[in-house]
Scaffold this motif. Structure first.
Motif, PDB file in Angstrom:
ATOM      1  N   MET A   1     -38.815  90.222  20.179  1.00 56.06           N
ATOM      2  CA  MET A   1     -40.172  90.339  20.678  1.00 56.06           C
ATOM      3  C   MET A   1     -41.126  90.566  19.508  1.00 56.06           C
ATOM      4  SD  MET A   1     -41.606  92.974  23.501  1.00 56.06           S
ATOM      5  CE  MET A   1     -43.105  92.547  24.317  1.00 56.06           C
ATOM      6  N   LYS A   2     -42.305  89.991  19.597  1.00 58.95           N
ATOM      7  CA  LYS A   2     -43.315  90.179  18.565  1.00 58.95           C
ATOM      8  C   LYS A   2     -43.736  91.644  18.550  1.00 58.95           C
ATOM      9  CE  LYS A   2     -44.771  85.480  18.221  1.00 58.95           C
ATOM     10  NZ  LYS A   2     -45.786  84.704  17.553  1.00 58.95           N
ATOM     11  N   THR A   3     -43.962  92.157  17.329  1.00 55.22           N
ATOM     12  CA  THR A   3     -44.127  93.599  17.158  1.00 55.22           C
ATOM     13  C   THR A   3     -45.234  93.941  16.176  1.00 55.22           C
ATOM     14  OG1 THR A   3     -41.749  93.883  17.549  1.00 55.22           O
ATOM     15  CG2 THR A   3     -42.889  95.720  16.490  1.00 55.22           C
TER      16      THR A   3
ATOM     17  N   ALA B   1     -52.400  94.296  20.992  1.00 57.76           N
ATOM     18  CA  ALA B   1     -50.989  94.254  21.414  1.00 57.76           C
ATOM     19  C   ALA B   1     -50.880  93.862  22.878  1.00 57.76           C
ATOM     20  CB  ALA B   1     -50.322  95.606  21.164  1.00 57.76           C
ATOM     21  N   ASN B   2     -51.705  94.435  23.722  1.00 57.02           N
ATOM     22  CA  ASN B   2     -51.664  94.100  25.153  1.00 57.02           C
ATOM     23  C   ASN B   2     -52.083  92.654  25.399  1.00 57.02           C
ATOM     24  OD1 ASN B   2     -50.763  96.628  25.957  1.00 57.02           O
ATOM     25  ND2 ASN B   2     -52.827  97.430  26.211  1.00 57.02           N
TER      26      ASN B   2
ATOM     27  N   HIS C   1     -51.964  90.040  23.425  1.00 54.43           N
ATOM     28  CA  HIS C   1     -51.059  89.030  22.864  1.00 54.43           C
ATOM     29  C   HIS C   1     -49.585  89.336  23.114  1.00 54.43           C
ATOM     30  CE1 HIS C   1     -54.344  86.865  20.990  1.00 54.43           C
ATOM     31  NE2 HIS C   1     -54.824  88.035  20.596  1.00 54.43           N
ATOM     32  N   LYS C   2     -49.329  90.362  23.933  1.00 55.67           N
ATOM     33  CA  LYS C   2     -47.965  90.725  24.353  1.00 55.67           C
ATOM     34  C   LYS C   2     -47.057  91.088  23.172  1.00 55.67           C
ATOM     35  CE  LYS C   2     -48.304  88.206  28.676  1.00 55.67           C
ATOM     36  NZ  LYS C   2     -49.601  88.692  28.869  1.00 55.67           N
ATOM     37  N   PHE C   3     -47.581  91.930  22.293  1.00 57.68           N
ATOM     38  CA  PHE C   3     -46.807  92.494  21.194  1.00 57.68           C
ATOM     39  C   PHE C   3     -46.335  93.882  21.620  1.00 57.68           C
ATOM     40  CE2 PHE C   3     -48.441  89.158  18.694  1.00 57.68           C
ATOM     41  CZ  PHE C   3     -47.947  89.215  17.396  1.00 57.68           C
ATOM     42  N   GLN C   4     -45.102  94.232  21.275  1.00 57.96           N
ATOM     43  CA  GLN C   4     -44.700  95.616  21.429  1.00 57.96           C
ATOM     44  C   GLN C   4     -45.291  96.386  20.251  1.00 57.96           C
ATOM     45  OE1 GLN C   4     -40.533  96.552  21.117  1.00 57.96           O
ATOM     46  NE2 GLN C   4     -40.205  95.186  19.384  1.00 57.96           N
ATOM     47  N   THR C   5     -45.555  97.662  20.447  1.00 60.03           N
ATOM     48  CA  THR C   5     -46.135  98.473  19.378  1.00 60.03           C
ATOM     49  C   THR C   5     -45.210  99.633  19.054  1.00 60.03           C
ATOM     50  OG1 THR C   5     -48.331  97.935  20.204  1.00 60.03           O
ATOM     51  CG2 THR C   5     -48.184  99.734  18.633  1.00 60.03           C
TER      52      THR C   5
END
Length: 146
Positions: A1-3, A106-107, A109-113
């Motif tokens: 997952m993108k982070t 993050a929200n 572009h659906k990145f986990q943080t």
């Protein structure tokens, strides 16, 4: 997952120096990295910096300027939309505008943080910042982010 890995703390706590040490560690360990931005590739030694590099098949962006009023949100959007980063390491303050910017990006572009912070000490700043960069690199490897 993108982070997104966000190094947060109040001002003058070593966030930029940790980001710089982490960037240099990535370049050193992954000597076959492909520079993407800036060209010519340069990790600035004394000021804030922004870099993008390709390590294996992952695009990594590092943004060290995380102070309020510096358009962090716009710079993160550039890393995502223009460079298609899989992993972003950035700095930010402990609360307020910069934290909200990271959360919003993050929200959207659906990145986990992953929220992290500096180590705090009144002595050995250089060594402590180096250890923090190494710990972040270990975290990235264990989570297969690079």
């Amino acid at each position: 997952m993108k982070t997104i890995i966000a190094i947060k703390n109040s001002g003058n706590k070593g966030k930029t120096e940790i980001a710089r040490k982490l960037a240099n560690l990535l370049v050193e360990v992954h000597s076959d990295f492909k520079p993407i931005y800036p060209i010519p590739f340069n990790i600035l030694k004394e000021t804030d910096f922004s870099i993008v590099l390709k390590i294996d098949e992952k695009i990594v962006g590092i943004e060290s300027q995380g102070d309020p009023g510096t358009n962090l949100k716009t710079r993160l959007e550039t890393l995502i939309l223009e460079y298609n980063c899989d992993l972003i390491i950035c700095t930010c303050r402990s609360r307020g505008e910069t934290v909200r910017s990271i959360s919003a990006i993050a929200n959207l572009h659906k990145f986990q943080t992953i929220w992290d912070s500096t180590y705090e000490s009144k002595i050995c700043h250089e060594e402590i910042n180096k250890l923090k960069a190494e710990h972040l690199y270990d975290l990235m490897k264990k989570l297969k982010l690079t």
